[in-house]
Scaffold this motif. Structure first.
Motif, PDB file in Angstrom:
ATOM      1  N   GLY A 266       1.171  -1.293   0.163  1.00 14.90           N
ATOM      2  CA  GLY A 266      -0.007   0.113  -0.482  1.00 14.90           C
ATOM      3  C   GLY A 266       1.070   1.447  -0.199  1.00 14.90           C
ATOM      4  O   GLY A 266       0.045   2.372   0.193  1.00 14.90           O
TER       5      GLY A 266
ATOM      6  N   GLN B 248       2.444   3.277  -4.786  1.00 15.83           N
ATOM      7  CA  GLN B 248       0.919   2.772  -5.698  1.00 15.83           C
ATOM      8  C   GLN B 248       0.549   4.134  -7.036  1.00 15.83           C
ATOM      9  O   GLN B 248       0.492   3.845  -7.833  1.00 15.83           O
ATOM     10  CB  GLN B 248      -0.227   3.882  -4.657  1.00 15.83           C
TER      11      GLN B 248
ATOM     12  N   ASP C 157      -0.050   3.600 -10.434  1.00 17.22           N
ATOM     13  CA  ASP C 157      -0.534   4.552 -10.751  1.00 17.22           C
ATOM     14  C   ASP C 157      -0.168   5.275 -12.686  1.00 17.22           C
ATOM     15  O   ASP C 157      -1.047   5.111 -13.988  1.00 17.22           O
ATOM     16  CB  ASP C 157      -1.529   5.700 -10.145  1.00 17.22           C
TER      17      ASP C 157
ATOM     18  N   ARG D 203      -3.509  -3.822 -11.574  1.00 13.32           N
ATOM     19  CA  ARG D 203      -4.385  -2.852 -11.888  1.00 13.32           C
ATOM     20  C   ARG D 203      -5.298  -3.431 -12.842  1.00 13.32           C
ATOM     21  O   ARG D 203      -4.633  -4.289 -13.840  1.00 13.32           O
ATOM     22  CB  ARG D 203      -3.762  -1.211 -12.419  1.00 13.32           C
TER      23      ARG D 203
END
Ligand code: SF4
Ligand code: SF4
Length: 519
Positions: free
Chosen positions: A136, A141, A145, A177
């Motif tokens: 996390g 992240q 992204d 993702r």
């Protein structure tokens, strides 16, 4: 900066620097010549990096093939296999600034889910840097992204054009993702389809086993192994499995609806899908339709367009070779055994380079002997089928065997043989197996759904050893003698292939049909 360059910058920002990678020994070398994370090169990337490879469609006879890219052959290095672009001394990438997208992306990986419904961006936990990242964490992240935005945005066209960069599902890759745009284009989720991937074999097995067929064309491996030349997709309608192939914007059914559901409803759904893919260009087409399903197709207005056939033999007669008909075959086998001492053993991934080298030489000899353009086209297409079979045999549960000549022992039997073998070794040293003997034949097959028939799927034997092909085939028949019948497959409309299959005295010739609907 271009999108590929942005990926490099993204990793630097996340803390994965080139210094860190140079101190690590995980990348660019592999435990097996068929390892799944050997980098994928699109045809353009292979050309750019100077990778000469029939698998990538560059610099070899198959260069004119429609294959948009591939994972090239790796180079043996001690216990390992290294990327052909890795320098053996410095261990650095010799094309670092031009390395393919697959390498720029790593340790991120593009991967299908197990059923081929989605394309994920994942992170390979084999990379020490990935293991150090808290899942996390903000840096992590942000990197995920940013990479997902590039892959699903400006890089989506390149991925859709050469989807081989998307690997099959691996449980050591951490999913991060779902890439919606890439999924739509590669899996055709817009049509409710999923990509046919090797990990589909188990979940889709009930459909492939539902009807007790002896036809090779209704088996998962026989369909899936064309994945280098055709975009393969599937969906379930009315409790039937529909497997579509698409090439150059034309879609067709690779097999009739499989399963025990409502074939009529499934055919209507299939026709709608093909109409969406083909538009006004052409109507629907279905291959490998067996006689039992002809009435269902006819009721929906489909018309028979072409008849093919598969040749089914009694396995015991091919093992025993009793009677005068087989005099020539027995003579060939005895002659080979007299002159050569060959070892017959199961295929292993370590045999991959030797088998691919044998395949290339065999192809060249066949093409030289048979100038017929149709035959040559089929030879070139078959090479992709063979290479994928050799790469993925273990995962698909195929039965594979190789024949190796023991050069030393053969030399004791015959000076002629010793000379022949030494020439073979000198001409193409990479044809040797991992233990150093020349691989002179390979063969693969799999059991069919009726549980009584085994498919003799592919076979290559070095043509310079008279009798080797007969010996190899007989050994294979012995391996599968628990199955009463052996399906020799279709003849591909080639007269010499049909004659060879008829010479095996088939007890049944089972027709299959191509059916069409008007456009
Ligand atoms: S495994 Fe990770 S840290 Fe090691 S070289 Fe590859 S990307 Fe770099
Ligand atoms: S192309 Fe370069 S970075 Fe990629 S695997 Fe080969 S040597 Fe490594």
């Amino acid at each position: 900066m271009n999108p590929a360059g942005q990926l490099t910058a993204l990793w630097r920002k996340a803390g994965l620097t080139s210094q860190r990678c140079l101190a690590c020994d995980v990348c660019c070398r592999f435990a097996s010549p068929t390892a799944c994370f050997i980098p994928f090169f699109s045809r353009a990337e292979a050309t750019e990096c100077g990778v000469r490879s029939a698998e990538c469609g560059v610099g070899e006879p198959e260069a004119a093939s429609p294959q948009p890219g591939a994972r090239p052959p790796v180079v043996p290095e001690g216990q390992w296999w290294r990327c052909p672009l890795r320098d053996a001394t410095s261990q650095a990438c010799t094309m670092y600034d031009r390395r393919p997208l697959d390498c720029r992306l790593y340790p991120f990986v593009l991967m299908f889910d197990e059923t081929g419904r989605q394309v994920w961006l994942g992170a390979d936990e084999a990379c020490p840097f990935v293991c150090q990242q808290p899942p996390g964490g903000a840096v992590w992240q942000e990197a995920a992204d940013e990479a997902a935005g590039l892959l699903d945005g400006p890089l989506a066209n390149a991925i859709a054009a050469a989807p081989g960069i998307v690997s099959r599902f691996h449980d050591h890759v951490r999913p991060l993702r779902v890439l919606g745009n890439v999924t739509r284009r590669v899996c055709r989720s817009d049509l409710g389809l999923a990509r046919l991937v090797p990990t589909c074999q188990e979940p889709l097995a009930p459909f492939f086993k539902a009807r007790p067929t002896c036809l090779t064309g209704h088996a998962f491996p026989a369909i899936y192994l064309w994945a280098d030349l055709l975009n393969l997709h599937w969906r379930v309608d009315a409790d039937c499995l529909l497997v579509f192939a698409e090439s150059d914007g034309v879609g067709f059914l690779m097999a009739p609806p499989l399963g025990t559901g409502d074939v009529t409803a499934a055919l209507r759904a299939a026709a709608d899908i093909m109409a969406a893919i083909n538009g006004p260009r052409c109507g629907a087409r279905a291959q490998e339709v067996d006689e039992a399903l002809l009435p269902a197709f006819a009721a929906e207005g489909w018309q028979i367009g072409h008849r093919a056939q598969e040749y089914i033999c009694d396995t015991a007669s091919l093992v025993e070779l009793r009677g005068r008909h087989w005099d020539g075959r027995r003579h060939d086998i005895r002659r080979f055994e007299k002159l050569h001492r060959a070892e017959w053993r199961p295929y292993t991934p370590a045999d991959f380079p030797a088998c691919v080298a044998l395949l290339h030489r065999w192809q060249q000899e066949r093409a030289a002997a048979h100038p017929d353009p149709l035959y040559r086209d089929q030879l070139a297409a078959a090479a992709f089928l063979h290479r994928r079979t050799l790469r993925e045999a273990a995962e698909l549960g195929l039965w594979g065997f190789v024949a190796e000549l023991d050069a030393k022992e053969a030399g004791q039997d015959s000076t002629t043989t010793a000379a022949t073998v030494s020439v073979v070794r000198a001409e193409s040293g990479n044809r040797q197996s991992a233990i150093g003997n020349p691989v002179v034949a390979y063969t693969f097959g799999f059991p069919l759904a009726d549980q009584a028939t085994f498919a003799d799927f592919i076979e290559v034997a070095d043509l310079s050893y008279p009798g080797l092909a007969a010996w190899t085939f007989n050994r294979f028949c012995r391996e599968v003698r628990d199955w009463p019948f052996l399906n020799l497959g279709p003849d591909s409309e080639l007269p010499n292939l049909a004659a060879a299959k008829l010479a095996c005295r088939p007890s049944r010739i089972v027709p299959t049909y191509v059916l069409n609907t008007p456009s």
